[in-house]
Design a protein around this motif. Sequence first.
Motif, PDB file in Angstrom:
ATOM      1  N   GLY A 143       2.848  -1.399   5.074  1.00 25.30           N
ATOM      2  CA  GLY A 143       2.083  -0.285   4.544  1.00 25.30           C
ATOM      3  C   GLY A 143       1.612  -0.463   3.120  1.00 25.30           C
ATOM      4  N   LYS A 144       1.744  -1.662   2.580  1.00 25.41           N
ATOM      5  CA  LYS A 144       1.295  -1.914   1.215  1.00 25.41           C
ATOM      6  C   LYS A 144      -0.190  -2.267   1.196  1.00 25.41           C
ATOM      7  CE  LYS A 144       5.471  -1.535  -0.490  1.00 25.41           C
ATOM      8  NZ  LYS A 144       5.854  -0.391  -1.362  1.00 25.41           N
ATOM      9  N   ASN A 145      -0.874  -1.828   0.159  1.00 26.96           N
ATOM     10  CA  ASN A 145      -2.294  -2.138  -0.017  1.00 26.96           C
ATOM     11  C   ASN A 145      -2.400  -3.506  -0.704  1.00 26.96           C
ATOM     12  OD1 ASN A 145      -5.011  -2.322  -0.747  1.00 26.96           O
ATOM     13  ND2 ASN A 145      -5.183  -0.118  -1.106  1.00 26.96           N
ATOM     14  N   VAL A 146      -2.523  -4.549   0.102  1.00 33.86           N
ATOM     15  CA  VAL A 146      -2.522  -5.916  -0.419  1.00 33.86           C
ATOM     16  C   VAL A 146      -3.680  -6.141  -1.378  1.00 33.86           C
ATOM     17  CG1 VAL A 146      -2.809  -8.350   0.229  1.00 33.86           C
ATOM     18  CG2 VAL A 146      -1.276  -6.867   1.550  1.00 33.86           C
ATOM     19  N   TYR A 147      -4.850  -5.636  -1.045  1.00 32.87           N
ATOM     20  CA  TYR A 147      -6.022  -5.804  -1.899  1.00 32.87           C
ATOM     21  C   TYR A 147      -5.792  -5.224  -3.282  1.00 32.87           C
ATOM     22  CZ  TYR A 147     -10.697  -4.813  -3.742  1.00 32.87           C
ATOM     23  OH  TYR A 147     -11.804  -4.704  -4.545  1.00 32.87           O
ATOM     24  N   SER A 148      -5.182  -4.039  -3.335  1.00 34.52           N
ATOM     25  CA  SER A 148      -4.924  -3.387  -4.618  1.00 34.52           C
ATOM     26  C   SER A 148      -3.944  -4.197  -5.463  1.00 34.52           C
ATOM     27  CB  SER A 148      -4.376  -1.979  -4.380  1.00 34.52           C
ATOM     28  OG  SER A 148      -4.029  -1.355  -5.604  1.00 34.52           O
ATOM     29  N   TYR A 149      -2.892  -4.696  -4.839  1.00 31.26           N
ATOM     30  CA  TYR A 149      -1.909  -5.490  -5.583  1.00 31.26           C
ATOM     31  C   TYR A 149      -2.525  -6.792  -6.088  1.00 31.26           C
ATOM     32  CZ  TYR A 149       2.201  -2.606  -4.584  1.00 31.26           C
ATOM     33  OH  TYR A 149       3.127  -1.586  -4.564  1.00 31.26           O
TER      34      TYR A 149
END
Length: 334
Positions: free
Chosen positions: A203-209
Amino acid sequence: MEDFLRILTQSLGEILAPTTAAYAIAAIGLNLHFGYTGLLNMGQAGFMLLGAYGFAITLIAGGPIWLAVLVSLAAGTLFALVLGMPTLQLRGDYLAIVTISAAEIVRWLGRSTLWQEWTGASSGLQGRHYKDPYLELSPLPEGFTTLGPFEYINTGSDSWWTRIVAWGLVILLLLFVWLITRSPWGRVLKGIREDEDAVRALGKNVYSYKLQALVLGGAIGSLGGVVYALQLAISPDSMGGRTMTFFVWTVLLLGGAATVFGPVLGSMIFFTAFMFMRTGMRALSEGTAVGEVIDPTTVEQIGGMAVGITLMLLVIFRPQGILGNKKELAFNAR
């Protein structure tokens, strides 16, 4: 024997040189990109050049030094956003292509006569035009100070004051990176590096990180450009060229990617060895029969080739570097 001791002392002086610190800072930023997140940034020199320009131009315009530092950070941040927003949703190799191309664009824009009033075009910006506000901050007395075999002026471009500022910043950045990479945010970055699909499934926003890591590492890279400009002048060809990017990569891979102290150790070893090789080759070419084969004008070219060979050997035989762990380099190919 005296010549050897002189060459050795000059080479060991690179351990504390502001230029060594500047490359260490740039490699710390690149370490956040590549070592911890797995982002292939091949244009760290572009961040350094923009940071240096932002710092110098603000001071030339009459701004205070704290504003110059903020402008430098803002330039690196904006550059990272422009590069990262359209590319980080694609495969990692697209970022490599974009960043190396963007660094070349920055270099050519710096050389352009269109903004010559601000950037100095191909001649760049001389230190005397922007360093005075920085030098006025020095609390050190006038004159020279000797510590062991090293003697430098107290205040100036190549001075103890510049060394204190440069390495003080390195220590602060090492502490900062040590803290954030051990935080939950840093653990997510490592997860993205190893398997971004698994992180996305959590559920992590990979693009944002990825974008956050690119911005943070780019801002740190711009500070490396500021430190570089404190000792030397600002030249688009020397700072924004591919050579500087390759030097930063060599420093990082030599010390060890995904390690906190690796960029600093790599920078110290690399520039000490590089200076020893160059000064030694010059001495041999001037005083012995070797000069018939290697004249002083070819020393720089041979040094560049040696860096390229070193980088290739590191990637092939010891990609984890001196302090690194090979398991840490299990990067996701996507």
